[in-house]
Design an enzyme around this catalytic site. Structure first.
Site, PDB file in Angstrom:
ATOM      1  N   TRP A   1       0.631  -1.327  -0.004  1.00 12.10           N
ATOM      2  CA  TRP A   1       0.007  -0.061   0.039  1.00 12.10           C
ATOM      3  C   TRP A   1       0.813   1.288  -0.046  1.00 12.10           C
ATOM      4  O   TRP A   1       0.571   2.284  -0.766  1.00 12.10           O
ATOM      5  CB  TRP A   1      -0.867   0.211   1.319  1.00 12.10           C
ATOM      6  CG  TRP A   1      -2.013  -1.128   1.006  1.00 12.10           C
ATOM      7  CD1 TRP A   1      -2.116  -2.068   2.001  1.00 12.10           C
ATOM      8  CD2 TRP A   1      -3.031  -1.232   0.226  1.00 12.10           C
ATOM      9  NE1 TRP A   1      -3.151  -2.895   1.532  1.00 12.10           N
ATOM     10  CE2 TRP A   1      -3.802  -2.430   0.606  1.00 12.10           C
ATOM     11  CE3 TRP A   1      -3.318  -0.593  -0.964  1.00 12.10           C
ATOM     12  CZ2 TRP A   1      -4.814  -2.852  -0.462  1.00 12.10           C
ATOM     13  CZ3 TRP A   1      -4.472  -0.968  -1.871  1.00 12.10           C
ATOM     14  CH2 TRP A   1      -5.296  -2.023  -1.410  1.00 12.10           C
TER      15      TRP A   1
ATOM     16  N   ASP B   1      -1.187   6.727   6.654  1.00 10.04           N
ATOM     17  CA  ASP B   1      -2.246   5.782   6.179  1.00 10.04           C
ATOM     18  C   ASP B   1      -2.290   4.642   7.205  1.00 10.04           C
ATOM     19  O   ASP B   1      -1.704   4.032   7.671  1.00 10.04           O
ATOM     20  CB  ASP B   1      -1.852   5.083   4.971  1.00 10.04           C
ATOM     21  CG  ASP B   1      -2.955   3.929   4.228  1.00 10.04           C
ATOM     22  OD1 ASP B   1      -3.758   3.847   5.063  1.00 10.04           O
ATOM     23  OD2 ASP B   1      -2.601   3.178   3.484  1.00 10.04           O
TER      24      ASP B   1
ATOM     25  N   LYS C   1     -11.500  -1.547   7.892  1.00 12.32           N
ATOM     26  CA  LYS C   1     -10.792  -2.371   8.388  1.00 12.32           C
ATOM     27  C   LYS C   1     -10.827  -2.325   9.714  1.00 12.32           C
ATOM     28  O   LYS C   1     -11.236  -3.628  10.598  1.00 12.32           O
ATOM     29  CB  LYS C   1      -9.019  -1.996   8.481  1.00 12.32           C
ATOM     30  CG  LYS C   1      -8.517  -1.702   6.866  1.00 12.32           C
ATOM     31  CD  LYS C   1      -8.580  -2.893   6.029  1.00 12.32           C
ATOM     32  CE  LYS C   1      -8.568  -2.901   4.519  1.00 12.32           C
ATOM     33  NZ  LYS C   1      -7.324  -2.202   4.103  1.00 12.32           N
TER      34      LYS C   1
END
Ligand SMILES: *Cc1c(COP(=O)(O)O)cnc(C)c1O
Length: 361
Positions: A102, A173, A197
């Site tokens: 990511w 992030d 999440k």
């Protein structure tokens, strides 16, 4: 009806009480004769929920007055572009710390917007098996910001302590790192997290941003992508994903009534301990590809001796009511995501299953 033990990485397990409440209120919320899905986002009923959700984020994470809390759309991946669009002006560059897929994608997307420097990458020599120490970061004191992925959902690593970037804003992030432990928000210029999440269903991204940082951000981009637009409008510049925010409100209320993020941390540390112990107890059979100090407490990845055994393990676990254990398609192996809503009993059941599977192999 039997609910499964859900180890999916995202969308992930949600607290049952939050879903129960949504079910109870689905046809008629608060005696209005309407579902929350049918209420105007400008009406009194939705507005109270929206305000409460924002306030709960602020309260649970002790967000200081210096920072705005926002809900935006487009996923965490959208933020890979929106962050540099706002914060990376021409003539400056941004530092990216590449610790996983990511983080790498975020750096790649930022290159579509402006100048990017890789301040560190743990990909080549270490295959993302760890996060770097402060001393390994080659930081540019003139950078517009430093970007990290604080918890690497696929590699199964996390920053235990966040890098010190001096006066350069730290952008994180935190998609799989948000709301499971207390953090010092004042250390961050900007935090973003896809909700699916740890804090809700898909469709919302939580953004927490330093007010001065976004106020001084670029103005030469469309208004819809400017953080200041959403901050000024209280995240009601346009129609927000009302049902997702409603469900997030239900979830955050549960986090609060369970003792807040400090209680979440205790619960999560215990779960991760049980699982890493189960791995370490059988070193000839289960191995962690992650260096110990970098282990993620949210995403526990491990391997069995062969890919065939891994496939069998995942299939057998599923038959035993444990779902979502297949590792990310890019790395294989096994991954158990154990965010706030994953119960200790599930993790104990998984540890027990690991012991049995080992014995039978
Ligand atoms: C899941 C994830 C993403 C991608 O989220 P989307 O909402 O699907 O765009 C980005 N970063 C991290 C750390 C993630 O875990």
């Amino acid at each position: 009806m039997a609910r499964a033990m859900n180890f999916n990485a995202g969308p992930a397990a949600l607290p049952e009480e939050a879903l129960d409440r949504a079910q109870r209120e689905l046809l008629d919320i608060e005696g209005t004769g309407l579902s929350i899905l049918e209420h105007s986002h400008r009406g009194k009923t939705y507005d109270a929920i929206h305000t409460q959700a924002l306030a709960l984020v602020r309260e649970l994470l002790a967000v200081p007055d210096s920072h705005d809390v926002m809900f935006v759309q487009g996923g965490a991946s959208g933020q890979f572009a929106v962050v540099p669009m706002n914060l990376l002006p021409a003539g400056k560059s941004a530092d990216y710390v590449v610790t996983g897929s990511w983080a790498k994608k975020a750096a790649k997307e930022a290159k579509n917007v402006g100048k990017v420097r890789i301040a560190c990458s743990t990909e080549k020599d270490k295959k993302f098996a760890r996060v770097p120490a402060q001393s390994e970061l080659d930081l540019d004191p003139g950078a517009a910001y430093v970007h990290i992925a604080s918890n690497n959902t696929i590699a199964g690593t996390q920053f235990d302590e966040f890098p010190d970037t001096g006066s350069v804003p730290l952008v994180a992030d935190m998609s799989s790192d948000i709301m499971w432990r207390p953090i010092d928000v004042s250390k961050f210029g900007l935090i973003y997290a896809g909700a699916q999440k740890n804090i809700g269903p898909s469709g919302i991204v939580l953004v927490i941003a330093d007010k001065a940082l976004i106020e001084n951000g670029r103005t030469d981009i469309p208004e819809i992508f400017q953080y200041r637009t959403h901050a000024a409008a209280g995240s009601l510049y346009h129609t927000p994903p009302t049902f997702s925010i409603y469900l997030m409100r239900n979830i955050l209320e549960i986090v609060k009534s369970s003792g807040g993020v400090a209680a979440m941390e205790k619960h999560n540390r215990e779960k991760a301990r049980v699982l890493y112990d189960a791995i370490e107890a059988r070193p000839d059979f289960f191995t962690s590809p992650v260096e110990k100090p970098s282990r993620s407490l949210m995403n526990v990845v491990f391997n069995l001796p062969t890919p065939e055994l891994e496939a069998e393990f995942v299939a057998e676990a599923t038959k035993n009511g444990m779902v979502g254990l297949k590792g990310h398609r890019s790395v294989g192996g096994v991954r158990a995501s154990i965010y706030n809503a994953a119960k200790l009993e599930w993790v104990q059941a998984l540890a027990g299953f690991m012991a049995e599977f080992h014995k039978g192999s």
